[in-house]
Write a protein that holds these residues in place. Structure first.
Motif, PDB file in Angstrom:
ATOM      1  N   GLY A 199       0.836  -1.190   0.000  1.00 50.67           N
ATOM      2  CA  GLY A 199       0.000   0.000   0.000  1.00 50.67           C
ATOM      3  C   GLY A 199       0.875   1.246   0.000  1.00 50.67           C
ATOM      4  N   ASP A 200       0.297   2.358   0.380  1.00 48.89           N
ATOM      5  CA  ASP A 200       1.095   3.579   0.427  1.00 48.89           C
ATOM      6  C   ASP A 200       1.814   3.753   1.758  1.00 48.89           C
ATOM      7  OD1 ASP A 200       0.598   4.284  -2.160  1.00 48.89           O
ATOM      8  OD2 ASP A 200      -1.116   5.567  -1.672  1.00 48.89           O
ATOM      9  N   GLU A 201       1.287   3.078   2.826  1.00 44.39           N
ATOM     10  CA  GLU A 201       1.927   3.269   4.126  1.00 44.39           C
ATOM     11  C   GLU A 201       1.837   2.043   5.036  1.00 44.39           C
ATOM     12  OE1 GLU A 201       0.568   6.749   6.123  1.00 44.39           O
ATOM     13  OE2 GLU A 201       1.395   8.131   4.642  1.00 44.39           O
ATOM     14  N   THR A 202       1.406   0.883   4.524  1.00 46.51           N
ATOM     15  CA  THR A 202       1.347  -0.310   5.370  1.00 46.51           C
ATOM     16  C   THR A 202       2.736  -0.670   5.878  1.00 46.51           C
ATOM     17  OG1 THR A 202      -0.548  -1.130   4.119  1.00 46.51           O
ATOM     18  CG2 THR A 202       0.635  -2.722   5.495  1.00 46.51           C
ATOM     19  N   ASN A 216       7.591   3.848  -1.439  1.00 47.66           N
ATOM     20  CA  ASN A 216       6.215   4.307  -1.207  1.00 47.66           C
ATOM     21  C   ASN A 216       6.090   5.217   0.014  1.00 47.66           C
ATOM     22  OD1 ASN A 216       6.826   2.117   0.475  1.00 47.66           O
ATOM     23  ND2 ASN A 216       4.680   1.533   0.694  1.00 47.66           N
ATOM     24  N   CYS A 217       6.944   5.028   1.025  1.00 50.38           N
ATOM     25  CA  CYS A 217       6.912   5.887   2.200  1.00 50.38           C
ATOM     26  C   CYS A 217       8.217   5.739   2.972  1.00 50.38           C
ATOM     27  CB  CYS A 217       5.708   5.580   3.098  1.00 50.38           C
ATOM     28  SG  CYS A 217       5.725   3.919   3.822  1.00 50.38           S
ATOM     29  N   ILE A 218       8.482   6.659   3.864  1.00 49.64           N
ATOM     30  CA  ILE A 218       9.723   6.661   4.643  1.00 49.64           C
ATOM     31  C   ILE A 218       9.389   6.453   6.115  1.00 49.64           C
ATOM     32  CG2 ILE A 218      11.703   8.060   5.356  1.00 49.64           C
ATOM     33  CD1 ILE A 218      11.431   9.574   2.701  1.00 49.64           C
ATOM     34  N   SER A 256      21.165   5.046   5.989  1.00 49.04           N
ATOM     35  CA  SER A 256      22.359   5.396   6.765  1.00 49.04           C
ATOM     36  C   SER A 256      23.385   4.271   6.746  1.00 49.04           C
ATOM     37  CB  SER A 256      21.963   5.717   8.211  1.00 49.04           C
ATOM     38  OG  SER A 256      23.101   5.948   9.012  1.00 49.04           O
ATOM     39  N   ASP A 257      22.933   3.020   6.911  1.00 50.01           N
ATOM     40  CA  ASP A 257      23.852   1.878   6.924  1.00 50.01           C
ATOM     41  C   ASP A 257      24.574   1.719   5.602  1.00 50.01           C
ATOM     42  OD1 ASP A 257      23.215   1.276   9.510  1.00 50.01           O
ATOM     43  OD2 ASP A 257      21.882  -0.396   9.046  1.00 50.01           O
ATOM     44  N   LEU A 258      23.868   1.975   4.495  1.00 48.27           N
ATOM     45  CA  LEU A 258      24.478   1.817   3.176  1.00 48.27           C
ATOM     46  C   LEU A 258      25.132   3.097   2.675  1.00 48.27           C
ATOM     47  CD1 LEU A 258      22.810  -0.804   3.315  1.00 48.27           C
ATOM     48  CD2 LEU A 258      22.349  -0.523   0.869  1.00 48.27           C
ATOM     49  N   ASN A 259      24.849   4.208   3.381  1.00 51.44           N
ATOM     50  CA  ASN A 259      25.433   5.497   3.009  1.00 51.44           C
ATOM     51  C   ASN A 259      25.089   5.865   1.566  1.00 51.44           C
ATOM     52  OD1 ASN A 259      26.955   7.828   3.567  1.00 51.44           O
ATOM     53  ND2 ASN A 259      28.787   6.955   2.631  1.00 51.44           N
ATOM     54  N   ILE A 260      23.785   5.794   1.264  1.00 52.37           N
ATOM     55  CA  ILE A 260      23.301   6.100  -0.085  1.00 52.37           C
ATOM     56  C   ILE A 260      22.221   7.172  -0.002  1.00 52.37           C
ATOM     57  CG2 ILE A 260      23.827   3.822  -1.037  1.00 52.37           C
ATOM     58  CD1 ILE A 260      20.896   3.072  -0.600  1.00 52.37           C
ATOM     59  N   PRO A 261      21.923   7.848  -1.118  1.00 50.39           N
ATOM     60  CA  PRO A 261      20.864   8.867  -1.104  1.00 50.39           C
ATOM     61  C   PRO A 261      19.480   8.244  -0.900  1.00 50.39           C
ATOM     62  CG  PRO A 261      22.309   9.110  -3.027  1.00 50.39           C
ATOM     63  CD  PRO A 261      22.612   7.785  -2.419  1.00 50.39           C
ATOM     64  N   MET A 262      18.594   8.985  -0.299  1.00 48.42           N
ATOM     65  CA  MET A 262      17.216   8.542  -0.121  1.00 48.42           C
ATOM     66  C   MET A 262      16.499   8.574  -1.475  1.00 48.42           C
ATOM     67  SD  MET A 262      14.929   7.529   2.147  1.00 48.42           S
ATOM     68  CE  MET A 262      15.364   8.170   3.782  1.00 48.42           C
ATOM     69  N   PRO A 263      15.893   7.461  -1.906  1.00 51.81           N
ATOM     70  CA  PRO A 263      15.145   7.466  -3.166  1.00 51.81           C
ATOM     71  C   PRO A 263      13.930   8.379  -3.090  1.00 51.81           C
ATOM     72  CG  PRO A 263      15.620   5.224  -2.427  1.00 51.81           C
ATOM     73  CD  PRO A 263      15.924   6.138  -1.279  1.00 51.81           C
ATOM     74  N   PRO A 264      13.417   8.805  -4.229  1.00 50.71           N
ATOM     75  CA  PRO A 264      12.199   9.616  -4.222  1.00 50.71           C
ATOM     76  C   PRO A 264      10.985   8.800  -3.785  1.00 50.71           C
ATOM     77  CG  PRO A 264      12.809   9.036  -6.468  1.00 50.71           C
ATOM     78  CD  PRO A 264      13.941   8.600  -5.593  1.00 50.71           C
ATOM     79  N   VAL A 265       9.985   9.491  -3.243  1.00 55.49           N
ATOM     80  CA  VAL A 265       8.751   8.835  -2.785  1.00 55.49           C
ATOM     81  C   VAL A 265       7.695   8.940  -3.872  1.00 55.49           C
ATOM     82  CG1 VAL A 265       6.906   8.864  -1.074  1.00 55.49           C
ATOM     83  CG2 VAL A 265       9.274   9.304  -0.371  1.00 55.49           C
ATOM     84  N   ARG A 266       7.074   7.792  -4.187  1.00 51.19           N
ATOM     85  CA  ARG A 266       5.980   7.749  -5.153  1.00 51.19           C
ATOM     86  C   ARG A 266       4.929   6.779  -4.641  1.00 51.19           C
ATOM     87  NH1 ARG A 266       9.746   7.601 -10.601  1.00 51.19           N
ATOM     88  NH2 ARG A 266       9.930   9.856 -10.825  1.00 51.19           N
ATOM     89  N   PRO A 267       3.693   6.886  -5.084  1.00 54.49           N
ATOM     90  CA  PRO A 267       2.675   5.918  -4.668  1.00 54.49           C
ATOM     91  C   PRO A 267       3.084   4.501  -5.055  1.00 54.49           C
ATOM     92  CG  PRO A 267       1.669   7.798  -5.780  1.00 54.49           C
ATOM     93  CD  PRO A 267       3.140   7.928  -5.975  1.00 54.49           C
ATOM     94  N   ALA A 268       2.729   3.532  -4.245  1.00 54.94           N
ATOM     95  CA  ALA A 268       3.075   2.145  -4.559  1.00 54.94           C
ATOM     96  C   ALA A 268       2.549   1.747  -5.933  1.00 54.94           C
ATOM     97  CB  ALA A 268       2.515   1.219  -3.482  1.00 54.94           C
ATOM     98  N   SER A 269       1.403   2.278  -6.297  1.00 53.93           N
ATOM     99  CA  SER A 269       0.777   1.926  -7.579  1.00 53.93           C
ATOM    100  C   SER A 269       1.602   2.364  -8.785  1.00 53.93           C
ATOM    101  CB  SER A 269      -0.615   2.538  -7.660  1.00 53.93           C
ATOM    102  OG  SER A 269      -0.547   3.954  -7.541  1.00 53.93           O
ATOM    103  N   TYR A 270       2.586   3.235  -8.583  1.00 56.27           N
ATOM    104  CA  TYR A 270       3.446   3.659  -9.686  1.00 56.27           C
ATOM    105  C   TYR A 270       4.163   2.464 -10.303  1.00 56.27           C
ATOM    106  CZ  TYR A 270       7.091   6.303 -12.184  1.00 56.27           C
ATOM    107  OH  TYR A 270       7.922   6.825 -13.145  1.00 56.27           O
TER     108      TYR A 270
END
Length: 286
Positions: A124-127, A141-143, A152-166
């Motif tokens: 879902g979008d936030e389950t 889908n959510c953070i 933080s553990d992988l030291n990578i950029p945060m991906p963009p947020v989009r609806p799960a249905s994308y």
């Protein structure tokens, strides 16, 4: 079963001589390719980089003509820091679902539309938070706190947020679901057709049913004309196990679970103790 018929000693410190004799080790030194998991194997969670000793070993192996490959659950856009340190001969990414060498894609294995639909419906979008990994795109889908810890553990950029249905109607090669063992039922009860594997207590990877690091490794080996028996593989997670079993020599890192160590040919020291270098010297590859 993929279990190897031989079982070498599994002590990293002061290992006893091989019960197979010197001829066995001479055969095993004819290693033509080595596959390295990234997080917890090649790259330390503490330093987020490859140690100088391991980097020196990679250059020494390259000079000997050994082909060197990454085999990771990461997406190619998450490999910038690692690729900046060393140029590998090829990359098994997304836990074996997307493999390439240079500009050539060697192997692609997306999830079925049904599997993607199940994953989208369950998350879902936030389950729960889920990273959707396509061939080129990465989004979630959510953070939540699990997501922030992963980034933080992988030291990578945060991906963009989009609806799960994308993700519907798009090629998805892997999902990273942020669920500990207590809450993994939120996915497993709602998505019975998904194949999952775990490499961290807080994350559960979702793969195509026909996928795995061993499948990607074999595709890369065919491309380069190398037999699985002529390769070596290093890993620390449950998602590495099929790769370790398929390789001629499978080495578990010191931080691997007892289950992974029990099925590997050898258990070496941790990444922060230069376990890769110690195993390469033990098997006389260096």
């Amino acid at each position: 079963s993929l279990r190897k018929s031989h079982s070498l000693p599994r002590e990293a410190k002061n290992p006893p001589a091989s019960p197979f004799g010197e001829a066995f080790f001479k055969e095993k030194t004819m290693i033509k390719a080595i596959f390295f998991d990234v997080d917890g194997t090649l790259v330390s969670f503490q330093t987020h980089t490859i140690s100088p000793a391991t980097l020196d070993a990679l250059h020494a192996l390259r000079q000997r003509g050994v082909k060197l490959f990454l085999s990771t659950g990461r997406h190619q856009v998450m490999l910038g820091q690692v690729r900046d340190l060393f140029s590998f001969d090829g990359y098994v990414t997304l836990s074996g679902q997307y493999c390439y060498a240079g500009d050539q894609v060697i192997h692609r294995n997306p999830m079925t539309p049904q599997a993607v639909e199940e994953l989208v419906s369950a998350a879902g979008d936030e389950t729960f938070s889920c990273i959707f990994l396509g061939g080129k795109e990465v989004y979630l889908n959510c953070i939540n706190d699990f997501t922030r810890r992963f980034i933080s553990d992988l030291n990578i950029p945060m991906p963009p947020v989009r609806p799960a249905s994308y993700a519907l109607g798009r090629e998805i090669y892997q999902g990273v679901t942020f669920l500990d063992r207590e809450h993994e039922h939120l996915l497993l009860d709602r998505a019975p057709h998904l194949k999952t594997t775990r490499w961290h207590p807080n994350f559960l990877d979702v793969l195509p049913n026909s996928g795995g690091k061993d499948v990607g490794m074999e595709a890369v080996l065919r491309h380069f004309g190398i037999a699985p028996e002529e390769c070596m593989a290093f890993g620390d997670g449950e998602n590495d196990l099929t790769m370790l079993l398929r390789a001629g020599i499978g080495v578990a890192m010191g931080t691997a679970s007892d289950a992974v160590k029990a099925q590997a040919d050898w258990a070496t020291a941790s990444v922060d103790e230069d376990g890769i270098v110690k195993a390469l010297k033990h098997f006389q590859v260096l």
